[in-house]
Write a protein that holds these residues in place. Sequence first.
Motif, PDB file in Angstrom:
ATOM      1  N   ILE A   7     -79.967  68.204  86.166  1.00  0.00           N
ATOM      2  CA  ILE A   7     -79.526  67.127  85.279  1.00  0.00           C
ATOM      3  C   ILE A   7     -79.585  67.651  83.851  1.00  0.00           C
ATOM      4  CG2 ILE A   7     -80.029  64.789  84.454  1.00  0.00           C
ATOM      5  CD1 ILE A   7     -81.776  65.052  87.389  1.00  0.00           C
ATOM      6  N   VAL A   8     -78.486  67.492  83.119  1.00  0.00           N
ATOM      7  CA  VAL A   8     -78.418  67.947  81.733  1.00  0.00           C
ATOM      8  C   VAL A   8     -78.050  66.739  80.870  1.00  0.00           C
ATOM      9  CG1 VAL A   8     -77.393  69.575  80.108  1.00  0.00           C
ATOM     10  CG2 VAL A   8     -77.596  70.200  82.528  1.00  0.00           C
ATOM     11  N   ASP A   9     -79.033  66.226  80.117  1.00  0.00           N
ATOM     12  CA  ASP A   9     -78.825  65.049  79.273  1.00  0.00           C
ATOM     13  C   ASP A   9     -79.825  65.112  78.133  1.00  0.00           C
ATOM     14  OD1 ASP A   9     -78.797  62.265  78.252  1.00  0.00           O
ATOM     15  OD2 ASP A   9     -77.587  61.884  80.040  1.00  0.00           O
ATOM     16  N   ASP A  10     -79.384  64.805  76.921  1.00  0.00           N
ATOM     17  CA  ASP A  10     -80.283  64.899  75.780  1.00  0.00           C
ATOM     18  C   ASP A  10     -81.171  63.664  75.618  1.00  0.00           C
ATOM     19  OD1 ASP A  10     -77.956  63.464  75.036  1.00  0.00           O
ATOM     20  OD2 ASP A  10     -78.398  63.775  72.920  1.00  0.00           O
ATOM     21  N   GLU A  11     -80.917  62.641  76.395  1.00  0.00           N
ATOM     22  CA  GLU A  11     -81.760  61.443  76.345  1.00  0.00           C
ATOM     23  C   GLU A  11     -82.828  61.580  77.433  1.00  0.00           C
ATOM     24  OE1 GLU A  11     -79.628  57.632  75.712  1.00  0.00           O
ATOM     25  OE2 GLU A  11     -77.842  58.901  75.911  1.00  0.00           O
ATOM     26  N   ASP A  12     -84.073  61.828  76.995  1.00  0.00           N
ATOM     27  CA  ASP A  12     -85.148  62.088  77.952  1.00  0.00           C
ATOM     28  C   ASP A  12     -85.330  60.953  78.951  1.00  0.00           C
ATOM     29  OD1 ASP A  12     -85.699  64.585  76.894  1.00  0.00           O
ATOM     30  OD2 ASP A  12     -87.257  63.842  75.545  1.00  0.00           O
ATOM     31  N   ASP A  13     -85.225  59.710  78.487  1.00  0.00           N
ATOM     32  CA  ASP A  13     -85.421  58.593  79.414  1.00  0.00           C
ATOM     33  C   ASP A  13     -84.370  58.602  80.526  1.00  0.00           C
ATOM     34  OD1 ASP A  13     -83.545  57.959  77.425  1.00  0.00           O
ATOM     35  OD2 ASP A  13     -83.950  55.805  77.519  1.00  0.00           O
ATOM     36  N   ILE A  14     -83.147  58.947  80.196  1.00  0.00           N
ATOM     37  CA  ILE A  14     -82.084  59.013  81.206  1.00  0.00           C
ATOM     38  C   ILE A  14     -82.310  60.201  82.142  1.00  0.00           C
ATOM     39  CG2 ILE A  14     -79.619  59.454  81.573  1.00  0.00           C
ATOM     40  CD1 ILE A  14     -79.107  57.676  79.118  1.00  0.00           C
ATOM     41  N   GLY A  15     -82.587  61.360  81.580  1.00  0.00           N
ATOM     42  CA  GLY A  15     -82.817  62.545  82.405  1.00  0.00           C
ATOM     43  C   GLY A  15     -83.963  62.355  83.376  1.00  0.00           C
ATOM     44  N   LEU A  16     -85.054  61.779  82.900  1.00  0.00           N
ATOM     45  CA  LEU A  16     -86.213  61.558  83.763  1.00  0.00           C
ATOM     46  C   LEU A  16     -85.941  60.476  84.803  1.00  0.00           C
ATOM     47  CD1 LEU A  16     -88.986  61.866  81.026  1.00  0.00           C
ATOM     48  CD2 LEU A  16     -88.366  63.552  82.773  1.00  0.00           C
ATOM     49  N   MET A  17     -85.227  59.420  84.398  1.00  0.00           N
ATOM     50  CA  MET A  17     -84.903  58.350  85.344  1.00  0.00           C
ATOM     51  C   MET A  17     -84.008  58.886  86.474  1.00  0.00           C
ATOM     52  SD  MET A  17     -82.892  54.731  84.797  1.00  0.00           S
ATOM     53  CE  MET A  17     -81.373  55.537  84.362  1.00  0.00           C
ATOM     54  N   ASN A  33     -82.616  69.259  78.566  1.00  0.00           N
ATOM     55  CA  ASN A  33     -81.960  68.419  77.561  1.00  0.00           C
ATOM     56  C   ASN A  33     -81.089  69.190  76.565  1.00  0.00           C
ATOM     57  OD1 ASN A  33     -83.886  69.653  76.016  1.00  0.00           O
ATOM     58  ND2 ASN A  33     -85.038  67.795  75.541  1.00  0.00           N
ATOM     59  N   ARG A  34     -80.793  70.450  76.876  1.00  0.00           N
ATOM     60  CA  ARG A  34     -79.938  71.257  76.004  1.00  0.00           C
ATOM     61  C   ARG A  34     -79.043  72.164  76.837  1.00  0.00           C
ATOM     62  NH1 ARG A  34     -81.779  68.035  73.067  1.00  0.00           N
ATOM     63  NH2 ARG A  34     -82.705  68.271  71.023  1.00  0.00           N
ATOM     64  N   ASN A  55     -72.144  64.621  75.657  1.00  0.00           N
ATOM     65  CA  ASN A  55     -72.506  64.722  74.245  1.00  0.00           C
ATOM     66  C   ASN A  55     -73.943  65.214  74.108  1.00  0.00           C
ATOM     67  OD1 ASN A  55     -72.275  64.467  71.488  1.00  0.00           O
ATOM     68  ND2 ASN A  55     -72.804  62.298  71.479  1.00  0.00           N
ATOM     69  N   LEU A  56     -74.096  66.505  73.845  1.00  0.00           N
ATOM     70  CA  LEU A  56     -75.410  67.113  73.687  1.00  0.00           C
ATOM     71  C   LEU A  56     -75.511  67.754  72.306  1.00  0.00           C
ATOM     72  CD1 LEU A  56     -75.079  68.512  77.201  1.00  0.00           C
ATOM     73  CD2 LEU A  56     -77.069  67.166  76.548  1.00  0.00           C
ATOM     74  N   PRO A  57     -76.702  67.916  71.775  1.00  0.00           N
ATOM     75  CA  PRO A  57     -76.848  68.466  70.426  1.00  0.00           C
ATOM     76  C   PRO A  57     -76.264  69.867  70.259  1.00  0.00           C
ATOM     77  CG  PRO A  57     -78.923  67.519  71.164  1.00  0.00           C
ATOM     78  CD  PRO A  57     -77.993  67.516  72.338  1.00  0.00           C
ATOM     79  N   ASP A  58     -76.275  70.654  71.326  1.00  0.00           N
ATOM     80  CA  ASP A  58     -75.802  72.036  71.204  1.00  0.00           C
ATOM     81  C   ASP A  58     -74.524  72.306  72.005  1.00  0.00           C
ATOM     82  OD1 ASP A  58     -77.163  71.785  73.628  1.00  0.00           O
ATOM     83  OD2 ASP A  58     -78.027  73.789  73.548  1.00  0.00           O
ATOM     84  N   GLY A  59     -73.773  71.261  72.289  1.00  0.00           N
ATOM     85  CA  GLY A  59     -72.501  71.442  72.990  1.00  0.00           C
ATOM     86  C   GLY A  59     -72.147  70.237  73.841  1.00  0.00           C
ATOM     87  N   THR A  60     -71.302  70.484  74.817  1.00  0.00           N
ATOM     88  CA  THR A  60     -70.851  69.430  75.707  1.00  0.00           C
ATOM     89  C   THR A  60     -71.026  69.876  77.150  1.00  0.00           C
ATOM     90  OG1 THR A  60     -68.882  68.217  76.450  1.00  0.00           O
ATOM     91  CG2 THR A  60     -68.501  70.294  75.357  1.00  0.00           C
ATOM     92  N   GLY A  61     -71.185  68.936  78.045  1.00  0.00           N
ATOM     93  CA  GLY A  61     -71.299  69.278  79.458  1.00  0.00           C
ATOM     94  C   GLY A  61     -70.128  70.112  79.937  1.00  0.00           C
ATOM     95  N   PHE A  62     -68.958  69.904  79.337  1.00  0.00           N
ATOM     96  CA  PHE A  62     -67.782  70.695  79.705  1.00  0.00           C
ATOM     97  C   PHE A  62     -68.013  72.193  79.470  1.00  0.00           C
ATOM     98  CE2 PHE A  62     -65.139  66.736  78.781  1.00  0.00           C
ATOM     99  CZ  PHE A  62     -64.939  66.435  80.129  1.00  0.00           C
ATOM    100  N   ASP A  63     -68.860  72.526  78.477  1.00  0.00           N
ATOM    101  CA  ASP A  63     -69.136  73.933  78.163  1.00  0.00           C
ATOM    102  C   ASP A  63     -69.800  74.669  79.330  1.00  0.00           C
ATOM    103  OD1 ASP A  63     -68.176  73.423  75.605  1.00  0.00           O
ATOM    104  OD2 ASP A  63     -70.177  73.127  74.750  1.00  0.00           O
ATOM    105  N   LEU A  64     -70.500  73.937  80.183  1.00  0.00           N
ATOM    106  CA  LEU A  64     -71.214  74.555  81.310  1.00  0.00           C
ATOM    107  C   LEU A  64     -70.335  74.807  82.528  1.00  0.00           C
ATOM    108  CD1 LEU A  64     -74.525  72.508  81.287  1.00  0.00           C
ATOM    109  CD2 LEU A  64     -74.244  74.918  80.702  1.00  0.00           C
ATOM    110  N   ILE A  65     -69.240  74.099  82.625  1.00  0.00           N
ATOM    111  CA  ILE A  65     -68.438  74.145  83.848  1.00  0.00           C
ATOM    112  C   ILE A  65     -67.933  75.549  84.194  1.00  0.00           C
ATOM    113  CG2 ILE A  65     -66.358  73.255  84.981  1.00  0.00           C
ATOM    114  CD1 ILE A  65     -67.026  70.551  83.580  1.00  0.00           C
ATOM    115  N   PRO A  66     -67.393  76.333  83.259  1.00  0.00           N
ATOM    116  CA  PRO A  66     -66.961  77.690  83.638  1.00  0.00           C
ATOM    117  C   PRO A  66     -68.100  78.540  84.214  1.00  0.00           C
ATOM    118  CG  PRO A  66     -66.049  77.101  81.506  1.00  0.00           C
ATOM    119  CD  PRO A  66     -67.044  76.027  81.865  1.00  0.00           C
TER     120      PRO A  66
END
Length: 119
Positions: A7-17, A33-34, A55-66
């Motif tokens: 799980i990759v999300d900058d909101e800790d509450d969401i990532g942990l949930m 979270n990054r 929407n992450l502080p150091d990029g976007t989830g799309f950046d990880l897909i390749p």
Amino acid sequence: MLTKALIVDDEDDIGLMVSRILIKEGVEAEYVNRIAKAREKVVSEDYQVYLLDLNLPDGTGFDLIPLIRAKTSEARIIIISAHDGSYEMRKMKEEKIDTFIKKPFTKKQVIEAIQGLEV
């Protein structure tokens, strides 16, 4: 059967949930979270499913897909985001995203998305 998720999300509450939801469903879950930390995990670990925020502080989830696709074409990808504009929808279709979960979401939506990948 899905056994391991990142799980990759900058909101800790969401990532942990989301982690807790997946663990209760029998899926081993890790949360970062990054994008930089996610890249390390993608390279060093084997995951069957990725849940990516856009929407992450150091990029976007799309950046990880390749990177994910280069490691394994079998990986399943779920986008979890409040961003659902025409650009995001078009990009998700181009990237062959398995599922989109719009924030805010419910526990049931996460479970249904994961179960839908197992069919």
